[in-house]
Structures are given as structure tokens and as C-alpha cells.
Design a protein around this motif. Sequence first.
Motif, PDB file in Angstrom:
ATOM      1  N   LYS A   1       0.827  -1.217   0.000  1.00 44.05           N
ATOM      2  CA  LYS A   1       0.000   0.000   0.000  1.00 44.05           C
ATOM      3  C   LYS A   1       0.858   1.262   0.000  1.00 44.05           C
ATOM      4  O   LYS A   1       0.541   2.238  -0.674  1.00 44.05           O
ATOM      5  CB  LYS A   1      -0.935  -0.003   1.207  1.00 44.05           C
ATOM      6  N   ILE A   2       1.952   1.235   0.747  1.00 50.36           N
ATOM      7  CA  ILE A   2       2.864   2.390   0.767  1.00 50.36           C
ATOM      8  C   ILE A   2       3.479   2.578  -0.619  1.00 50.36           C
ATOM      9  O   ILE A   2       3.485   3.685  -1.158  1.00 50.36           O
ATOM     10  CB  ILE A   2       3.960   2.210   1.838  1.00 50.36           C
ATOM     11  N   GLU A   3       3.973   1.494  -1.198  1.00 50.74           N
ATOM     12  CA  GLU A   3       4.606   1.590  -2.517  1.00 50.74           C
ATOM     13  C   GLU A   3       3.600   1.960  -3.601  1.00 50.74           C
ATOM     14  O   GLU A   3       3.959   2.631  -4.569  1.00 50.74           O
ATOM     15  CB  GLU A   3       5.302   0.270  -2.863  1.00 50.74           C
ATOM     16  N   GLY A   4       2.358   1.542  -3.443  1.00 48.57           N
ATOM     17  CA  GLY A   4       1.327   1.857  -4.427  1.00 48.57           C
ATOM     18  C   GLY A   4       0.615   3.164  -4.155  1.00 48.57           C
ATOM     19  O   GLY A   4      -0.310   3.542  -4.877  1.00 48.57           O
ATOM     20  N   ALA A   5       1.037   3.867  -3.117  1.00 49.64           N
ATOM     21  CA  ALA A   5       0.481   5.173  -2.739  1.00 49.64           C
ATOM     22  C   ALA A   5      -1.009   5.105  -2.440  1.00 49.64           C
ATOM     23  O   ALA A   5      -1.733   6.062  -2.651  1.00 49.64           O
ATOM     24  CB  ALA A   5       0.775   6.223  -3.801  1.00 49.64           C
ATOM     25  N   THR A   6      -1.464   3.974  -1.914  1.00 50.02           N
ATOM     26  CA  THR A   6      -2.864   3.881  -1.490  1.00 50.02           C
ATOM     27  C   THR A   6      -2.988   4.031   0.013  1.00 50.02           C
ATOM     28  O   THR A   6      -4.097   4.043   0.548  1.00 50.02           O
ATOM     29  CB  THR A   6      -3.508   2.552  -1.944  1.00 50.02           C
ATOM     30  N   ALA A   7      -1.840   4.151   0.697  1.00 55.19           N
ATOM     31  CA  ALA A   7      -1.815   4.410   2.139  1.00 55.19           C
ATOM     32  C   ALA A   7      -0.537   5.165   2.459  1.00 55.19           C
ATOM     33  O   ALA A   7       0.487   4.990   1.789  1.00 55.19           O
ATOM     34  CB  ALA A   7      -1.863   3.107   2.931  1.00 55.19           C
ATOM     35  N   GLY A   8      -0.622   5.975   3.476  1.00 53.06           N
ATOM     36  CA  GLY A   8       0.557   6.688   3.936  1.00 53.06           C
ATOM     37  C   GLY A   8       1.295   5.855   4.966  1.00 53.06           C
ATOM     38  O   GLY A   8       0.917   4.721   5.263  1.00 53.06           O
ATOM     39  N   ALA A   9       2.350   6.412   5.509  1.00 52.56           N
ATOM     40  CA  ALA A   9       3.134   5.739   6.540  1.00 52.56           C
ATOM     41  C   ALA A   9       3.332   6.691   7.708  1.00 52.56           C
ATOM     42  O   ALA A   9       3.532   7.891   7.509  1.00 52.56           O
ATOM     43  CB  ALA A   9       4.487   5.319   5.976  1.00 52.56           C
ATOM     44  N   SER A  10       3.273   6.141   8.905  1.00 54.32           N
ATOM     45  CA  SER A  10       3.563   6.959  10.077  1.00 54.32           C
ATOM     46  C   SER A  10       5.057   7.282  10.086  1.00 54.32           C
ATOM     47  O   SER A  10       5.854   6.653   9.370  1.00 54.32           O
ATOM     48  CB  SER A  10       3.196   6.191  11.352  1.00 54.32           C
ATOM     49  N   MET A  11       5.428   8.235  10.901  1.00 55.32           N
ATOM     50  CA  MET A  11       6.848   8.562  11.025  1.00 55.32           C
ATOM     51  C   MET A  11       7.612   7.356  11.553  1.00 55.32           C
ATOM     52  O   MET A  11       8.726   7.081  11.099  1.00 55.32           O
ATOM     53  CB  MET A  11       7.044   9.771  11.945  1.00 55.32           C
ATOM     54  N   ASP A  12       7.017   6.615  12.486  1.00 57.37           N
ATOM     55  CA  ASP A  12       7.682   5.428  13.014  1.00 57.37           C
ATOM     56  C   ASP A  12       7.951   4.424  11.904  1.00 57.37           C
ATOM     57  O   ASP A  12       9.041   3.853  11.822  1.00 57.37           O
ATOM     58  CB  ASP A  12       6.846   4.766  14.108  1.00 57.37           C
ATOM     59  N   THR A  13       6.963   4.212  11.036  1.00 57.55           N
ATOM     60  CA  THR A  13       7.130   3.271   9.923  1.00 57.55           C
ATOM     61  C   THR A  13       8.182   3.782   8.948  1.00 57.55           C
ATOM     62  O   THR A  13       9.016   3.014   8.463  1.00 57.55           O
ATOM     63  CB  THR A  13       5.799   3.010   9.211  1.00 57.55           C
ATOM     64  N   LEU A  14       8.167   5.070   8.666  1.00 53.58           N
ATOM     65  CA  LEU A  14       9.182   5.647   7.786  1.00 53.58           C
ATOM     66  C   LEU A  14      10.579   5.400   8.356  1.00 53.58           C
ATOM     67  O   LEU A  14      11.481   4.955   7.643  1.00 53.58           O
ATOM     68  CB  LEU A  14       8.937   7.153   7.619  1.00 53.58           C
ATOM     69  N   PHE A  15      10.761   5.655   9.661  1.00 52.43           N
ATOM     70  CA  PHE A  15      12.070   5.437  10.287  1.00 52.43           C
ATOM     71  C   PHE A  15      12.436   3.962  10.281  1.00 52.43           C
ATOM     72  O   PHE A  15      13.601   3.605  10.066  1.00 52.43           O
ATOM     73  CB  PHE A  15      12.096   5.993  11.710  1.00 52.43           C
ATOM     74  N   ASP A  16      11.464   3.086  10.531  1.00 54.95           N
ATOM     75  CA  ASP A  16      11.736   1.643  10.510  1.00 54.95           C
ATOM     76  C   ASP A  16      12.180   1.184   9.125  1.00 54.95           C
ATOM     77  O   ASP A  16      13.112   0.388   8.995  1.00 54.95           O
ATOM     78  CB  ASP A  16      10.499   0.849  10.943  1.00 54.95           C
ATOM     79  N   ILE A  17      11.506   1.685   8.091  1.00 54.27           N
ATOM     80  CA  ILE A  17      11.887   1.330   6.720  1.00 54.27           C
ATOM     81  C   ILE A  17      13.303   1.816   6.423  1.00 54.27           C
ATOM     82  O   ILE A  17      14.135   1.071   5.898  1.00 54.27           O
ATOM     83  CB  ILE A  17      10.883   1.904   5.698  1.00 54.27           C
TER      84      ILE A  17
END
Length: 75
Positions: A43-59
Amino acid sequence: MDFRHSDKYRKFGLNVAYYRKDRHFTQEGLAEVIDVDRSTIAKIEGATAGASMDTLFDIADALELPAYKLLEFRD
């Protein structure tokens, strides 16, 4: 997700996919490392959902790069 920023979400997703593949991760492999479902990465890669800052940092941590690299939007 705010659709006023859909182009930014798309570029963020493309960056995640680019660096994920560059680091030889599958969506499932990255999801396992950051403890989310594979569909979350899709979903993040397909831009159908955003990511929290925590998820962004984890990635970013999983891909061993500074978080800002995921937010660099090239044209």
C-alpha cells in the motif's frame, strides 16, 4: 491519507520500492524486518496508504539509509 499530496505519496512509494529492490528485499522480507504485514508495504509503494513517522524510520533503518532519502523527490 490526504489526496492533496497524492503526488508526494506516489514519489515516496516509488523511493521505498527503489531502495527495497536495490537492497534485495522482497515486500514480504521488508515487512518481516519492520514487523508489519506485507500488504502495508504494498500500500505504501502503491500510494494507497501513507506511513507513520515510526514506519518511515523503521523502513529507513531496515534499508540502511537516512530517512530523508525516502523523501527526496526527483522529477
